[in-house]
Design a protein around this motif. Structure first.
Motif, short mmCIF file in Angstrom:
data_model
loop_
_atom_site.label_atom_id
_atom_site.label_comp_id
_atom_site.label_asym_id
_atom_site.label_seq_id
_atom_site.Cartn_x
_atom_site.Cartn_y
_atom_site.Cartn_z
N ASN A 150 26.01 -50.06 108.98
CA ASN A 150 24.57 -49.89 108.83
C ASN A 150 23.97 -48.82 109.73
OD1 ASN A 150 23.46 -53.29 108.04
ND2 ASN A 150 24.73 -51.87 106.92
N ASP A 151 24.38 -48.82 111.00
CA ASP A 151 23.76 -47.87 111.92
C ASP A 151 24.11 -46.43 111.56
OD1 ASP A 151 26.38 -48.53 112.66
OD2 ASP A 151 26.08 -47.87 114.73
N TYR A 152 25.31 -46.18 111.05
CA TYR A 152 25.68 -44.82 110.64
C TYR A 152 24.80 -44.35 109.49
CZ TYR A 152 28.23 -41.01 108.45
OH TYR A 152 28.55 -39.80 107.89
N TYR A 153 24.69 -45.16 108.44
CA TYR A 153 23.91 -44.77 107.26
C TYR A 153 22.42 -44.72 107.58
CZ TYR A 153 28.09 -45.21 104.39
OH TYR A 153 29.34 -45.03 103.84
N LYS A 159 15.44 -45.68 108.05
CA LYS A 159 15.26 -47.12 107.83
C LYS A 159 14.73 -47.41 106.43
CE LYS A 159 13.11 -51.17 109.93
NZ LYS A 159 12.25 -51.67 111.05
N ASP A 160 13.79 -46.58 105.97
CA ASP A 160 13.20 -46.81 104.64
C ASP A 160 14.20 -46.54 103.51
OD1 ASP A 160 10.81 -47.45 105.84
OD2 ASP A 160 10.00 -45.42 105.68
N GLY A 161 15.16 -45.69 103.76
CA GLY A 161 16.13 -45.36 102.71
C GLY A 161 17.28 -46.36 102.59
N MET A 162 17.36 -47.30 103.53
CA MET A 162 18.47 -48.25 103.50
C MET A 162 18.40 -49.21 102.31
SD MET A 162 20.77 -47.64 105.72
CE MET A 162 21.67 -49.18 105.83
N ASN A 163 17.18 -49.58 101.93
CA ASN A 163 17.05 -50.50 100.78
C ASN A 163 17.60 -49.87 99.50
OD1 ASN A 163 15.90 -52.62 102.24
ND2 ASN A 163 13.81 -51.84 101.95
N ASP A 164 17.28 -48.60 99.29
CA ASP A 164 17.81 -47.91 98.11
C ASP A 164 19.33 -47.75 98.20
OD1 ASP A 164 15.34 -47.69 96.94
OD2 ASP A 164 14.96 -45.66 97.66
N LEU A 165 19.83 -47.51 99.40
CA LEU A 165 21.27 -47.35 99.58
C LEU A 165 22.01 -48.64 99.20
CD1 LEU A 165 23.64 -45.59 100.68
CD2 LEU A 165 23.29 -46.75 102.87
N ARG A 166 21.45 -49.77 99.64
CA ARG A 166 22.08 -51.06 99.33
C ARG A 166 21.95 -51.39 97.84
NH1 ARG A 166 19.07 -52.47 103.99
NH2 ARG A 166 20.37 -52.57 105.87
N ARG A 167 20.78 -51.09 97.28
CA ARG A 167 20.51 -51.50 95.90
C ARG A 167 21.15 -50.58 94.88
NH1 ARG A 167 16.14 -50.33 92.58
NH2 ARG A 167 15.20 -49.15 94.30
N LEU A 168 21.13 -49.27 95.15
CA LEU A 168 21.59 -48.29 94.17
C LEU A 168 22.92 -47.64 94.55
CD1 LEU A 168 18.16 -46.48 93.59
CD2 LEU A 168 19.17 -48.33 92.22
N GLY A 169 23.24 -47.69 95.83
CA GLY A 169 24.45 -47.02 96.28
C GLY A 169 24.23 -45.52 96.44
N ASP A 207 21.99 -55.35 109.46
CA ASP A 207 20.54 -55.11 109.32
C ASP A 207 19.88 -56.17 108.45
OD1 ASP A 207 20.67 -52.93 110.91
OD2 ASP A 207 20.19 -51.43 109.37
N MET A 208 20.64 -56.73 107.51
CA MET A 208 20.13 -57.74 106.58
C MET A 208 20.49 -59.15 107.03
SD MET A 208 18.50 -55.95 104.42
CE MET A 208 18.17 -57.15 103.14
N LEU A 209 20.93 -59.28 108.27
CA LEU A 209 21.29 -60.59 108.85
C LEU A 209 22.43 -61.25 108.08
CD1 LEU A 209 17.73 -62.04 109.62
CD2 LEU A 209 19.22 -60.70 111.11
#
Length: 270
Positions: A150-153, A159-169, A207-209
């Motif tokens: 998580n910390d690398y990506y 921080k705002d782009g992490m949701n799209d990364l997880r959801r869309l790859g 990051d998502m616990l």
């Protein structure tokens, strides 16, 4: 004369009478069997011995399963290294199809490797958005999850782009072996939580616990009463595998992080 001779011959044959048994033998034959009290005592002793041996047998079985699980996790890490070696050091991209277990399949092949013998909860139904017949590795019963780094990506997409990364790859932004400065102290694979009420994942996102909802930190040697204690197997980026006690992958060092500033932020698990 012949009749007399035959009669005499018959009369002169030796007699084979059995001698009476000695008194000791007669007493042994006449001795009574076990009494009811004696039988109950013997049964009680056997029960006590069984109660002492069964926990030891159970512990031996648990140790054997933990070692088998450790070997399977090591094979997955070797598969990860072979993939990186064939792809200029890059790890499998984080995408929503052809996830890591599918991407690495050519290197480990046997789907049974994905399931730890101790994980009685792992079923095909515990895989979110499984791959079906096209991607059987994503549909197979699976214990292991890969580090989400998580910390690398987050340092790249924000921080705002992490949701799209997880959801869309994102198959364009991929971590490399060289981006991990402490490979011997950074986790590659852990054991996910497939128990009822958990949220098993493909990636471990702290990051998502996911340490609370998707990671099983006490797969082995845990308390039968509380389900806590014990620990789990973790493979490190350099290829070795360790058994770590509950909570030790986050405290005193966060072994899921790659950046020094986040590795040194200890997280206490409840």
């Amino acid at each position: 004369m012949q009749i007399v001779r035959r009669f005499r011959l018959f009369r002169t044959r030796p007699r084979f009478d059995l001698a009476p048994a000695p008194d000791s033998q007669r007493q042994a034959l006449a001795a009574p069997g076990f009494t009811l009290i004696e039988l109950l005592v013997v049964i009680g002793i056997i029960s006590i011995l069984a109660s002492m041996l069964l926990p030891a047998v159970s512990r031996a079985k648990g140790s054997a399963q933990r070692i088998s699980c450790l070997n399977q996790e090591k094979q997955l890490t070797l598969a990860l290294h072979m993939y990186a070696g064939d792809n200029n050091g890059y790890y499998p991209p984080r995408i929503t199809t052809n996830r890591w277990c599918t991407t690495l399949r050519q290197y480990y092949q046997d789907l049974k490797i994905l399931k730890c013998p101790s994980d009685i909860w792992a079923k095909a139904s515990t895989n979110a958005a499984a791959g079906g017949a096209l991607r059987p590795a994503e549909s197979a019963p699976r214990t292991y999850l890969i580090n989400g780094f998580n910390d690398y990506y987050r340092h790249i997409v924000g921080k705002d782009g992490m949701n799209d990364l997880r959801r869309l790859g994102n198959k364009e932004i991929v971590i490399k072996e060289g981006n991990i400065p402490e490979p011997s102290g950074t986790i590659a694979f852990g054991e996910r939580d497939n128990r009822q009420g958990a949220a098993p994942q493909y990636n471990m996102d702290f990051d998502m616990l996911d340490d609370l909802t998707g990671l099983n930190q006490s797969m082995h040697s845990n308390s039968a009463r509380t389900g806590r204690g014990g620990g789990s197997n973790y493979s490190m980026v350099d290829g070795h595998v360790e058994f770590l006690r509950y909570g030790k992958t986050f405290n005193p060092v966060n072994l899921w992080a790659v950046s020094p500033e986040e590795r040194n932020v200890a997280i206490s698990s409840p």
